[in-house]
Design an enzyme around this catalytic site. Structure first.
Site, PDB file in Angstrom:
ATOM      1  CG  ASP A  99     -10.445  -6.595  11.590  1.00  0.00           C
ATOM      2  OD1 ASP A  99     -11.037  -5.530  11.325  1.00  0.00           O
ATOM      3  OD2 ASP A  99      -9.515  -7.047  10.893  1.00  0.00           O
ATOM      4  CG  HIS A 157      -1.067  -4.399   9.619  1.00  0.00           C
ATOM      5  ND1 HIS A 157       0.016  -3.563   9.790  1.00  0.00           N
ATOM      6  CD2 HIS A 157      -0.565  -5.622   9.308  1.00  0.00           C
ATOM      7  CE1 HIS A 157       1.126  -4.246   9.602  1.00  0.00           C
ATOM      8  NE2 HIS A 157       0.808  -5.498   9.295  1.00  0.00           N
ATOM      9  CG  ASP A 180      -8.171 -10.311  13.424  1.00  0.00           C
ATOM     10  OD1 ASP A 180      -8.024 -11.254  12.622  1.00  0.00           O
ATOM     11  OD2 ASP A 180      -7.943  -9.133  13.101  1.00  0.00           O
ATOM     12  CG  HIS A 233      -7.439  -5.458   7.456  1.00  0.00           C
ATOM     13  ND1 HIS A 233      -7.927  -6.743   7.398  1.00  0.00           N
ATOM     14  CD2 HIS A 233      -7.795  -4.867   6.294  1.00  0.00           C
ATOM     15  CE1 HIS A 233      -8.547  -6.920   6.244  1.00  0.00           C
ATOM     16  NE2 HIS A 233      -8.471  -5.799   5.557  1.00  0.00           N
ATOM     17  CD  GLU A 242      -4.457  -7.068  11.337  1.00  0.00           C
ATOM     18  OE1 GLU A 242      -3.811  -7.335  10.293  1.00  0.00           O
ATOM     19  OE2 GLU A 242      -5.700  -7.069  11.383  1.00  0.00           O
ATOM     20  CG  ASP A 253       2.725  -5.996  -0.661  1.00  0.00           C
ATOM     21  OD1 ASP A 253       2.819  -4.804  -1.053  1.00  0.00           O
ATOM     22  OD2 ASP A 253       3.032  -6.974  -1.372  1.00  0.00           O
TER      23      ASP A 253
END
Length: 242
Positions: free
Chosen positions: A157, A57, A7, A152, A9, A52
């Site tokens: 995750d 995160h 994963d 997040h 970000e 945003d």
């Protein structure tokens, strides 16, 4: 084959608009077991983070001020992923960002660097059509504890996705899949005969029969007649034929 649950970000949604990776996490799995080997990195993006995205995160540019640039960690990430099968939720997003970062460094793309990519979002949509299939929704569906996931984050995750993936792929194993059958090449497995062992029957002793009869007597009293069990034990005589 090694599998990597992966994963990332990012600073925003589109690598084509210059957005960058700011967190990378990968957990190694072999034979459906986590090995304990992982790679988790925070990365300075050399650009601003969209508000945003930061709300999702919680990673700020101030937090990343002393973190390495992707150019410093890209080769390490590529070596970690090489020849593996990647497990990613919404794979096009993460693969798109990794490809953009690797191309800046002259590193090969994911489709040649890795053996395969499994997209658990596609799997979930096939298994649960018409339902919500976000990572949160899948955790709720499989009763996986996600209480620590307030924002997040790539590492948490990955941990949750690993559990989701195992739930979605556990399936029903064949009852004979572990039997070693030396039947020779081209044998018709459907023609094999398996020996049935006799069923063991345990008959009641005298004490158990007496206790059973006493219990049925109590049932007769309760229904003020003959209980159903006695009628089953002693079926009525057959009707005489004309």
């Amino acid at each position: 084959m090694r599998q990597i649950i992966l994963d990332t970000e990012t600073t925003g949604l589109e690598p084509s608009q210059g957005h960058r990776i700011i967190e990378f996490a990968g957990l190694e799995m072999v034979n459906r077991k986590l090995t304990g080997r992982s790679l988790h990195l925070y990365i300075h993006p050399e650009r601003d983070i969209d508000p945003d995205a930061e709300r999702v995160h919680g990673i700020s540019l101030d937090f990343l001020a002393d973190k390495p640039r992707f150019a410093a960690v890209g080769p390490e990430i590529a070596d970690f992923l090489r020849d593996t099968e990647l497990i990613i939720h919404n794979a096009p997003f993460d693969v798109g960002f990794l490809n953009a970062e690797f191309e800046r460094l002259g590193i090969e793309r994911i489709d040649t660097l890795c053996a395969n990519v499994i997209d658990t979002l596609v799997m979930a949509r096939d298994q649960f059509p018409g339902k919500r299939n976000s990572l949160d929704a899948l955790c709720d569906r499989f009763e996986i504890d996600r209480s620590n996931r307030t924002l997040h984050g790539a590492l948490i995750d990955c941990e949750l996705l690993g559990e989701v993936y195992l739930w979605m792929t556990r399936g029903q194993n064949s009852l004979v899949m572990d039997i070693d059958l030396d039947v020779g090449g081209g044998a018709d497995l459907g023609a094999l005969e398996f020996e049935r062992k006799p069923i063991t029957i345990l008959r009641p002793n005298a004490e158990e029969l007496t206790a059973h009869a006493a219990y049925l007597d109590e049932l007769d009293k309760a229904v003020k007649g003959t209980c159903l069990w006695r009628s089953l034990e002693t079926p009525p005589p057959a009707e005489p034929q004309a």
